[in-house]
Design an enzyme around this catalytic site. Structure first.
Site, PDB file in Angstrom:
ATOM      1  N   ILE A  19       0.776  -1.186  -0.180  1.00  0.00           N
ATOM      2  CA  ILE A  19      -0.140   0.143   0.155  1.00  0.00           C
ATOM      3  C   ILE A  19       0.748   1.227   0.067  1.00  0.00           C
ATOM      4  O   ILE A  19       0.582   2.068  -0.683  1.00  0.00           O
ATOM      5  CB  ILE A  19      -0.901  -0.118   1.340  1.00  0.00           C
ATOM      6  CG1 ILE A  19      -1.962  -1.004   1.133  1.00  0.00           C
ATOM      7  CG2 ILE A  19      -1.579   1.601   1.419  1.00  0.00           C
ATOM      8  CD1 ILE A  19      -2.706  -1.452   2.395  1.00  0.00           C
ATOM      9  N   LEU A  62      10.966   1.798  12.777  1.00  0.00           N
ATOM     10  CA  LEU A  62       9.822   2.890  13.109  1.00  0.00           C
ATOM     11  C   LEU A  62       9.695   2.309  14.595  1.00  0.00           C
ATOM     12  O   LEU A  62       8.895   3.021  15.590  1.00  0.00           O
ATOM     13  CB  LEU A  62       8.824   2.817  12.178  1.00  0.00           C
ATOM     14  CG  LEU A  62       8.876   3.280  10.824  1.00  0.00           C
ATOM     15  CD1 LEU A  62       7.790   2.447   9.746  1.00  0.00           C
ATOM     16  CD2 LEU A  62       8.845   4.643  10.844  1.00  0.00           C
ATOM     17  N   ASN A  88       1.625   4.290   7.702  1.00  0.00           N
ATOM     18  CA  ASN A  88       1.099   3.308   7.007  1.00  0.00           C
ATOM     19  C   ASN A  88       1.758   1.887   7.459  1.00  0.00           C
ATOM     20  O   ASN A  88       1.031   0.938   7.517  1.00  0.00           O
ATOM     21  CB  ASN A  88       1.434   3.189   5.521  1.00  0.00           C
ATOM     22  CG  ASN A  88       1.405   2.076   4.593  1.00  0.00           C
ATOM     23  OD1 ASN A  88       0.464   1.595   4.568  1.00  0.00           O
ATOM     24  ND2 ASN A  88       2.560   1.672   4.479  1.00  0.00           N
ATOM     25  N   ASN A  92       0.446  -7.656  10.668  1.00  0.00           N
ATOM     26  CA  ASN A  92      -0.530  -8.418  11.413  1.00  0.00           C
ATOM     27  C   ASN A  92       0.280  -9.782  11.814  1.00  0.00           C
ATOM     28  O   ASN A  92       0.421 -10.889  10.920  1.00  0.00           O
ATOM     29  CB  ASN A  92      -1.535  -8.936  10.455  1.00  0.00           C
ATOM     30  CG  ASN A  92      -2.543  -9.585  11.209  1.00  0.00           C
ATOM     31  OD1 ASN A  92      -2.582  -9.918  12.205  1.00  0.00           O
ATOM     32  ND2 ASN A  92      -4.042  -9.710  10.622  1.00  0.00           N
ATOM     33  N   LYS A 140      -9.699  -3.334   9.004  1.00  0.00           N
ATOM     34  CA  LYS A 140     -10.993  -3.900   9.319  1.00  0.00           C
ATOM     35  C   LYS A 140     -11.021  -4.744  10.559  1.00  0.00           C
ATOM     36  O   LYS A 140     -12.129  -4.640  11.243  1.00  0.00           O
ATOM     37  CB  LYS A 140     -11.651  -4.246   8.159  1.00  0.00           C
ATOM     38  CG  LYS A 140     -11.158  -5.644   7.636  1.00  0.00           C
ATOM     39  CD  LYS A 140     -12.011  -6.738   8.168  1.00  0.00           C
ATOM     40  CE  LYS A 140     -11.662  -8.284   7.452  1.00  0.00           C
ATOM     41  NZ  LYS A 140     -10.781  -9.070   8.259  1.00  0.00           N
ATOM     42  N   GLN A 146     -10.621 -10.755  14.383  1.00  0.00           N
ATOM     43  CA  GLN A 146     -10.080 -11.890  13.375  1.00  0.00           C
ATOM     44  C   GLN A 146      -9.770 -13.166  14.080  1.00  0.00           C
ATOM     45  O   GLN A 146      -9.962 -14.178  13.332  1.00  0.00           O
ATOM     46  CB  GLN A 146      -8.442 -11.152  12.571  1.00  0.00           C
ATOM     47  CG  GLN A 146      -8.189 -12.081  11.426  1.00  0.00           C
ATOM     48  CD  GLN A 146      -7.176 -11.721  10.892  1.00  0.00           C
ATOM     49  OE1 GLN A 146      -6.037 -11.390  11.368  1.00  0.00           O
ATOM     50  NE2 GLN A 146      -7.230 -11.328   9.621  1.00  0.00           N
ATOM     51  N   TYR A 152      -2.344  -6.778  17.377  1.00  0.00           N
ATOM     52  CA  TYR A 152      -2.556  -6.059  16.082  1.00  0.00           C
ATOM     53  C   TYR A 152      -3.807  -5.334  15.878  1.00  0.00           C
ATOM     54  O   TYR A 152      -4.188  -4.139  15.894  1.00  0.00           O
ATOM     55  CB  TYR A 152      -2.457  -6.964  14.908  1.00  0.00           C
ATOM     56  CG  TYR A 152      -2.698  -6.391  13.374  1.00  0.00           C
ATOM     57  CD1 TYR A 152      -1.875  -5.766  12.754  1.00  0.00           C
ATOM     58  CD2 TYR A 152      -3.994  -6.751  12.751  1.00  0.00           C
ATOM     59  CE1 TYR A 152      -2.019  -5.057  11.700  1.00  0.00           C
ATOM     60  CE2 TYR A 152      -4.061  -6.182  11.649  1.00  0.00           C
ATOM     61  CZ  TYR A 152      -3.218  -5.320  10.873  1.00  0.00           C
ATOM     62  OH  TYR A 152      -3.337  -4.941   9.735  1.00  0.00           O
ATOM     63  N   GLU A 184      -9.202  -6.329   2.766  1.00  0.00           N
ATOM     64  CA  GLU A 184      -8.255  -7.502   1.925  1.00  0.00           C
ATOM     65  C   GLU A 184      -7.453  -6.959   0.757  1.00  0.00           C
ATOM     66  O   GLU A 184      -8.229  -6.588  -0.351  1.00  0.00           O
ATOM     67  CB  GLU A 184      -9.213  -8.615   1.623  1.00  0.00           C
ATOM     68  CG  GLU A 184     -10.241  -9.176   2.650  1.00  0.00           C
ATOM     69  CD  GLU A 184      -9.363  -9.831   3.848  1.00  0.00           C
ATOM     70  OE1 GLU A 184      -8.333 -10.358   3.581  1.00  0.00           O
ATOM     71  OE2 GLU A 184      -9.785 -10.151   4.789  1.00  0.00           O
TER      72      GLU A 184
HETATM   73  P1  NAP Z   1       3.695  -4.806   3.426  1.00  0.00           P
HETATM   74  O1  NAP Z   1       3.171  -5.325   2.082  1.00  0.00           O
HETATM   75  O2  NAP Z   1       4.214  -5.740   4.466  1.00  0.00           O
HETATM   76  O3  NAP Z   1       4.542  -3.472   3.213  1.00  0.00           O
HETATM   77  C1  NAP Z   1       4.904  -2.680   4.622  1.00  0.00           C
HETATM   78  C2  NAP Z   1       6.297  -2.028   4.490  1.00  0.00           C
HETATM   79  O4  NAP Z   1       6.531  -1.567   5.686  1.00  0.00           O
HETATM   80  C3  NAP Z   1       7.435  -3.095   4.261  1.00  0.00           C
HETATM   81  O5  NAP Z   1       8.284  -2.600   3.348  1.00  0.00           O
HETATM   82  C4  NAP Z   1       7.843  -3.396   5.603  1.00  0.00           C
HETATM   83  O6  NAP Z   1       9.164  -3.752   5.652  1.00  0.00           O
HETATM   84  C5  NAP Z   1       7.699  -2.076   6.148  1.00  0.00           C
HETATM   85  N1  NAP Z   1       7.790  -1.913   7.819  1.00  0.00           N
HETATM   86  C6  NAP Z   1       6.731  -2.667   8.508  1.00  0.00           C
HETATM   87  N2  NAP Z   1       7.128  -2.303   9.729  1.00  0.00           N
HETATM   88  C7  NAP Z   1       8.045  -1.586   9.884  1.00  0.00           C
HETATM   89  C8  NAP Z   1       8.820  -1.128  10.712  1.00  0.00           C
HETATM   90  N3  NAP Z   1       8.503  -1.305  12.098  1.00  0.00           N
HETATM   91  N4  NAP Z   1       9.960  -0.130  10.593  1.00  0.00           N
HETATM   92  C9  NAP Z   1      10.123   0.061   9.306  1.00  0.00           C
HETATM   93  N5  NAP Z   1       9.814  -0.380   8.084  1.00  0.00           N
HETATM   94  C10 NAP Z   1       8.413  -1.242   8.553  1.00  0.00           C
HETATM   95  O7  NAP Z   1       2.344  -4.212   4.228  1.00  0.00           O
HETATM   96  P2  NAP Z   1       0.963  -3.605   3.519  1.00  0.00           P
HETATM   97  O8  NAP Z   1       0.139  -4.767   3.154  1.00  0.00           O
HETATM   98  O9  NAP Z   1       1.149  -2.875   2.369  1.00  0.00           O
HETATM   99  O10 NAP Z   1       0.157  -2.918   4.686  1.00  0.00           O
HETATM  100  C11 NAP Z   1       0.574  -1.610   5.024  1.00  0.00           C
HETATM  101  C12 NAP Z   1      -0.532  -1.117   5.996  1.00  0.00           C
HETATM  102  O11 NAP Z   1      -2.088  -1.646   5.732  1.00  0.00           O
HETATM  103  C13 NAP Z   1      -0.443  -2.092   7.463  1.00  0.00           C
HETATM  104  O12 NAP Z   1      -0.612  -1.054   8.362  1.00  0.00           O
HETATM  105  C14 NAP Z   1      -1.382  -3.011   7.335  1.00  0.00           C
HETATM  106  O13 NAP Z   1      -1.765  -3.354   8.747  1.00  0.00           O
HETATM  107  C15 NAP Z   1      -2.628  -2.278   6.632  1.00  0.00           C
HETATM  108  N6  NAP Z   1      -3.499  -3.378   6.219  1.00  0.00           N
HETATM  109  C16 NAP Z   1      -3.093  -4.048   5.290  1.00  0.00           C
HETATM  110  C17 NAP Z   1      -4.152  -4.831   4.851  1.00  0.00           C
HETATM  111  C18 NAP Z   1      -4.047  -5.913   3.617  1.00  0.00           C
HETATM  112  O14 NAP Z   1      -4.744  -6.600   3.152  1.00  0.00           O
HETATM  113  N7  NAP Z   1      -2.623  -5.822   2.805  1.00  0.00           N
HETATM  114  C19 NAP Z   1      -5.579  -4.840   5.015  1.00  0.00           C
HETATM  115  C20 NAP Z   1      -5.572  -4.215   6.423  1.00  0.00           C
HETATM  116  C21 NAP Z   1      -4.717  -3.276   6.836  1.00  0.00           C
HETATM  117  P3  NAP Z   1       9.505  -5.334   5.703  1.00  0.00           P
HETATM  118  O15 NAP Z   1       9.027  -5.985   4.903  1.00  0.00           O
HETATM  119  O16 NAP Z   1      10.990  -5.502   5.523  1.00  0.00           O
HETATM  120  O17 NAP Z   1       8.886  -5.850   6.877  1.00  0.00           O
END
Ligand code: NAP
Length: 257
Positions: A19, A62, A88, A92, A140, A146, A152, A184
């Site tokens: 995202i 972070l 962002n 989970n 959500k 969940q 989380y 999702e």
């Molecule tokens: P993602 O594909 O894992 O991308 C997140 C990025 O943030 C990755 O590059 C990760 O690095 C980095 N990151 C995570 N924690 C970090 C930390 N403590 N310090 C520095 N960098 C960090 O995640 P995403 O699915 O895009 O999710 C983004 C947001 O949307 C999150 O808050 C998630 O909870 C929320 N969300 C996602 C979904 C979904 O279906 N995808 C649904 C609901 C909510 P690494 O890969 O090295 O860990």
């Protein structure tokens, strides 16, 4: 439509992938300057190079408030302005009630909600100068539950409350604060979650069959579109809102969809 984001300096935590990456790409399309705070150096640098952005990457853990403070100081040193913050990053991490521990619960809360506060706290003096905007990414799961992920969901619930709290506290500075709530979304994080099941394609089919709108996952780009609108002054009277971008997954009656 001009979103008036040209040359605005916008921080995107977790901007390397998923995202966050989609938000960074869209910001660049709009002429804005993204600042990626992430721990994935390779993916961040590759992205900035590919999109030929004027933006920068600051490798940041972070979970450390000191690292967040330093990152904000570096951004100010580099650009002398901050116009927006997208909180962002998150993951989970499956710290359940039965299958968890007090220590892991606190750690998960800190990993998923702590840096939202750290970043907003340290960026605030700069956001005040430019009447900036904050967008928090929720989940959500904080309103539906969940199972087996207490840390989380608690963190994501706190993020929704903080969105209301900060929207109110920052009224005198004309800083708007909103949350975007995905359900999702097809990202690397989502892939690793779906692959944790015995039969990932069956699991995916069972999830998408319950998403009312077009029975498909949300794309990162669809989340990014809403985030960009909320950052933009085109949403100049929208604050304290929780915007669900989820194909109706959270609220529509699934028995009729
Ligand atoms: P993602 O594909 O894992 O991308 C997140 C990025 O943030 C990755 O590059 C990760 O690095 C980095 N990151 C995570 N924690 C970090 C930390 N403590 N310090 C520095 N960098 C960090 O995640 P995403 O699915 O895009 O999710 C983004 C947001 O949307 C999150 O808050 C998630 O909870 C929320 N969300 C996602 C979904 C979904 O279906 N995808 C649904 C609901 C909510 P690494 O890969 O090295 O860990």
């Amino acid at each position: 439509m001009d979103l008036y984001l040209k040359d605005k300096v916008i921080i995107v935590t977790g901007g390397a992938k998923g995202i966050g990456e989609a938000i960074v790409r869209l910001l660049v399309q709009e002429g804005a300057v993204p600042v990626i705070l992430d721990k994935d150096e390779l993916a961040s640098k590759k992205l900035l190079e590919e999109i030929q952005s004027k933006g920068i990457f600051i490798k940041t853990d972070l979970t450390s408030s000191e690292a967040c403070k330093k990152a904000v100081e570096e951004i100010n040193h580099h650009y002398k302005r901050i116009d927006g913050l997208v909180n962002n990053a998150g993951s989970n991490d499956g710290v359940g009630l039965e299958h968890g521990s007090p220590e892991r619960f606190i750690e998960s809360m800190n990993n998923n909600a702590g840096h939202f506060y750290f970043m907003a706290h340290f960026a605030l003096p700069y956001l005040k100068i430019n009447k900036g905007s904050i967008v928090n990414i929720g989940s959500k799961t904080s309103v539906t539950g969940q199972g087996n992920t207490s840390g989380y969901v608690a963190a994501k619930g706190a993020i929704l409350s903080l969105t209301r709290e900060w929207a109110l506290e920052l009224l005198p500075f004309s800083i708007r604060v909103n949350a975007v709530i995905p359900a999702e979304v097809h990202t690397p994080l989502y892939d690793s979650w779906i692959n944790s099941f015995g039969n990932p394609s069956e699991k995916l089919k069972s999830v998408t069959s319950k998403i009312p709108f077009e029975h498909r996952l949300t794309t990162p780009h669809e989340i990014a579109n809403t985030v960009i609108f909320l950052l933009s002054s085109r949403s100049s009277h929208t604050t304290g809102q929780w915007v669900f971008v989820d194909g109706g997954y959270t609220h529509l009656d699934r028995s009729i969809s």
